[in-house]
Design a protein around this motif. Structure first.
Motif, PDB file in Angstrom:
ATOM      1  N   ARG A 174      -6.413  -0.480  10.077  1.00 26.80           N
ATOM      2  CA  ARG A 174      -5.166   0.283  10.143  1.00 26.80           C
ATOM      3  C   ARG A 174      -4.612   0.111  11.547  1.00 26.80           C
ATOM      4  O   ARG A 174      -5.250   0.507  12.523  1.00 26.80           O
ATOM      5  N   LEU A 179     -11.329   0.308   9.783  1.00 28.87           N
ATOM      6  CA  LEU A 179     -11.551   1.553   9.070  1.00 28.87           C
ATOM      7  C   LEU A 179     -12.988   1.619   8.550  1.00 28.87           C
ATOM      8  O   LEU A 179     -13.518   0.623   8.056  1.00 28.87           O
ATOM      9  N   LEU A 181     -14.795   2.627   5.738  1.00 32.82           N
ATOM     10  CA  LEU A 181     -14.581   2.988   4.343  1.00 32.82           C
ATOM     11  C   LEU A 181     -15.865   2.826   3.541  1.00 32.82           C
ATOM     12  O   LEU A 181     -16.662   1.915   3.802  1.00 32.82           O
ATOM     13  N   GLU A 185     -13.921   3.453  -1.578  1.00 31.88           N
ATOM     14  CA  GLU A 185     -12.684   3.620  -0.816  1.00 31.88           C
ATOM     15  C   GLU A 185     -12.058   2.261  -0.510  1.00 31.88           C
ATOM     16  O   GLU A 185     -10.847   2.090  -0.612  1.00 31.88           O
ATOM     17  N   ARG A 226     -10.090  11.379   0.095  1.00 34.13           N
ATOM     18  CA  ARG A 226     -10.835  10.831   1.235  1.00 34.13           C
ATOM     19  C   ARG A 226     -10.096   9.643   1.844  1.00 34.13           C
ATOM     20  O   ARG A 226     -10.027   9.496   3.071  1.00 34.13           O
ATOM     21  N   LEU A 227      -9.539   8.786   0.995  1.00 36.18           N
ATOM     22  CA  LEU A 227      -8.824   7.619   1.500  1.00 36.18           C
ATOM     23  C   LEU A 227      -7.580   8.034   2.262  1.00 36.18           C
ATOM     24  O   LEU A 227      -7.267   7.472   3.322  1.00 36.18           O
ATOM     25  N   GLY A 229      -7.235  10.641   3.962  1.00 36.50           N
ATOM     26  CA  GLY A 229      -7.685  11.149   5.255  1.00 36.50           C
ATOM     27  C   GLY A 229      -7.901  10.048   6.282  1.00 36.50           C
ATOM     28  O   GLY A 229      -7.943  10.320   7.484  1.00 36.50           O
ATOM     29  N   LYS A 230      -8.026   8.805   5.817  1.00 39.57           N
ATOM     30  CA  LYS A 230      -8.295   7.699   6.726  1.00 39.57           C
ATOM     31  C   LYS A 230      -7.082   6.785   6.957  1.00 39.57           C
ATOM     32  O   LYS A 230      -7.083   6.016   7.926  1.00 39.57           O
ATOM     33  N   VAL A 231      -6.089   6.853   6.051  1.00 36.10           N
ATOM     34  CA  VAL A 231      -4.962   5.919   6.198  1.00 36.10           C
ATOM     35  C   VAL A 231      -3.622   6.605   6.432  1.00 36.10           C
ATOM     36  O   VAL A 231      -2.655   5.935   6.822  1.00 36.10           O
TER      37      VAL A 231
END
Length: 260
Positions: A174, A179, A181, A185, A226-227, A229-231
């Motif tokens: 990102r 990331l 993952l 994910e 959850r995804l 929250g990361k992207v």
């Protein structure tokens, strides 16, 4: 400590299996290493036996600290992890494993409560099986998860909105930063990037990303959360993975703020 439980060979519990039929277990493509963590010696022996006959190299541990020690000594390709363990429960073991590397985890639970399943997914488990279960069903789940760790047949890199995935290298970034993952994910992000602007229901995503025709749809919901929250810049107001109310999800960079 959980109550003793003896799996029932010959009884298929997966919703995709016809009544009275036992799903066939294909041989492992190679001697993938599987660490089975369960304090019930009978369960561990039966599970290890089925996995061994399917072609996997199996190691066993009866508690969390032993599992972490053995994983550190020789990193497994997958961990079959019981939720209820003495001293250190399966959730904490999963957290510590996931903090080191994205090893696939199939969690076992004697409890059918949805909160327990969601907790397992939240800490990074890739799949779960609820006791009682058919050992052959578990082997099929292990096989399915491991298959998705193999390099993609089409390793075409994908990129959009500052996100990039390299399926061949199993690497996602990102804005240039890698990331962390989980297996699912990564697969979910790659699928979204490969189908921008299209709407997919949770059933569609379960079939296309998980490879299941039936299953608990909360699995998809948890992984989307959850995804995000990361992207997403603000996961509570996602701009990339959008909720299409009453239908499902769509990946498409947008200036609109949506919740869900």
């Amino acid at each position: 400590m959980q109550q003793p439980y003896v799996p029932t060979p010959g009884r298929a519990t997966d919703a995709t299996a016809p009544a009275g039929a036992e799903p066939a277990v294909p041989p492992a493509p190679e001697a993938a290493r599987v660490l089975v963590v369960d304090d019930d010696a009978t369960v561990a022996e039966v599970v290890a036996g089925y996995l061994g006959r399917a072609g996997y190299a199996v190691e066993r541990a009866a508690d969390g600290p032993t599992a972490l020690t053995r994983a550190a000594a020789r990193w497994p390709d997958l961990v079959v992890l019981d939720l209820m363990l003495p001293g250190m429960d399966g959730l904490e073991v999963c957290r510590r494993l996931r903090a080191r590397a994205p090893v696939p985890v199939v969690m076992l639970t004697a409890r059918g409560d949805e909160d327990d399943r969601i907790l397992g997914l939240e800490v990074g488990a890739d799949d779960y099986v609820t006791k009682p279960f058919s050992p052959r069903e578990l082997v099929l789940r292990v096989r399915s998860v491991l298959r998705r760790t193999l390099p993609a047949a089409d390793p075409r890199p994908l990129a959009a909105a500052g996100l990039a995935v390299d399926p061949g290298a199993r690497r996602a970034t990102r804005n240039g930063t890698e990331l962390a993952l989980t297996l699912r994910e990564f697969d979910l992000l790659a699928f979204f990037l490969g189908h921008p602007g299209k709407v997919f229901s949770r059933e569609d995503l379960m079939r296309e990303v998980w490879g299941w025709e039936f299953g608990d749809l909360s699995t998809v919901t948890v992984h989307v959360r959850r995804l995000r929250g990361k992207v997403e810049d603000d996961p509570a107001r996602p701009r990339l993975i959008q909720t299409v109310w009453g239908v499902g999800y769509r990946f498409g960079p947008s200036g609109r703020e949506e919740t869900g």
